[in-house]
Scaffold this motif. Structure first.
Motif, PDB file in Angstrom:
ATOM      1  N   ILE A   1       5.246   0.627  17.179  1.00 31.70           N
ATOM      2  CA  ILE A   1       6.484   1.208  16.671  1.00 31.70           C
ATOM      3  C   ILE A   1       6.375   2.731  16.678  1.00 31.70           C
ATOM      4  CG2 ILE A   1       7.268  -0.712  15.262  1.00 31.70           C
ATOM      5  CD1 ILE A   1       5.835   0.427  12.904  1.00 31.70           C
ATOM      6  N   PRO A   2       7.535   3.426  16.778  1.00 26.10           N
ATOM      7  CA  PRO A   2       8.906   2.923  16.814  1.00 26.10           C
ATOM      8  C   PRO A   2       9.203   2.170  18.108  1.00 26.10           C
ATOM      9  CG  PRO A   2       8.890   5.259  17.261  1.00 26.10           C
ATOM     10  CD  PRO A   2       7.490   4.906  16.857  1.00 26.10           C
TER      11      PRO A   2
ATOM     12  N   GLY B   1      12.075   1.879  13.102  1.00 25.72           N
ATOM     13  CA  GLY B   1      11.703   3.283  13.128  1.00 25.72           C
ATOM     14  C   GLY B   1      10.278   3.533  12.684  1.00 25.72           C
TER      15      GLY B   1
END
Length: 211
Positions: A189-190, A206
């Motif tokens: 991630i993101p 996010g």
């Protein structure tokens, strides 16, 4: 205890010089390991299971410690991996110390009829993801105004995948062709999922969850 992990990605890179956006397209490419292929084939044949459309990614012979052999793989459709927002969508199999099938976790991909030629380019999908990053005020408040510049500096990866919108669904209508776009290929991630036929952002996570 024997553990074998087996997959890799090949890459091609493109860039938009006007906007300094670099996108590397990655392709899921299983490593052809004789050890893992032989072990998986033996277990599946012994139990009348099929390896069709499954790319074995992990083999763990833990029989001496736990009494079980573990094997899991990525489901494939016309050369594309079934992916989730942060990883691949795996099938897990467990066998006892004699190689007898015990149980499994996950569902098989249903019969599908999906065109695997994307209408959206990796670059356009990356812009959709970048717009989501720009709108992620929580991430920017945590990491500062230089965060977006850092994302551009790292570059983006895009992989064409099969995606299940309902997760663990058996309904063919829930499976779509999509781009999985990330800031780079080092961290999960993101990350985002962008439809490959319409540029619709259908999944985003996010960087704030890393904090």
């Amino acid at each position: 205890m024997l553990i074998i992990v087996s997959f890799s990605c090949r890459q091609s890179t493109s860039s938009d010089e006007n906007n300094s956006l670099k996108v590397t397209r990655i392709y899921f490419t299983p490593i052809q390991s004789d050890s893992i292929t032989s072990a998986a084939r033996s277990l599946f044949q012994k139990n009348n299971l099929t390896l069709t459309n499954i790319s074995v990614a992990h083999y763990q012979d833990d029989a001496k410690r736990t009494g079980f052999i573990y094997l899991w793989g990525v489901q494939m459709y016309q050369g594309l991996a079934l992916a989730s927002l942060v990883d691949y969508d795996y099938l897990y199999f467990r066998f006892d110390s004699t190689g007898k099938f015990v149980d499994s976790i996950g569902r098989q991909i249903p019969t599908l009829n999906i065109n695997v030629n994307p209408k959206v380019s990796p670059m356009l999908a990356a812009y959709v993801f970048y717009n989501a990053l720009e709108s992620d005020s929580a991430a920017i408040s945590v990491f500062g105004s230089s965060y977006l510049d850092s994302c551009r500096s790292h570059g983006f990866t895009a992989e064409l995948v099969l995606f299940d919108r309902k997760h663990n669904s058996s309904d063919p209508k829930n499976f779509i062709l999509a781009w999985k776009v990330k800031v780079d290929d080092e961290y999960p991630i993101p990350s985002s999922i962008v439809r490959a036929d319409s540029m619709q952002l259908i999944g985003y996570i996010g960087p704030g969850v890393l904090n």
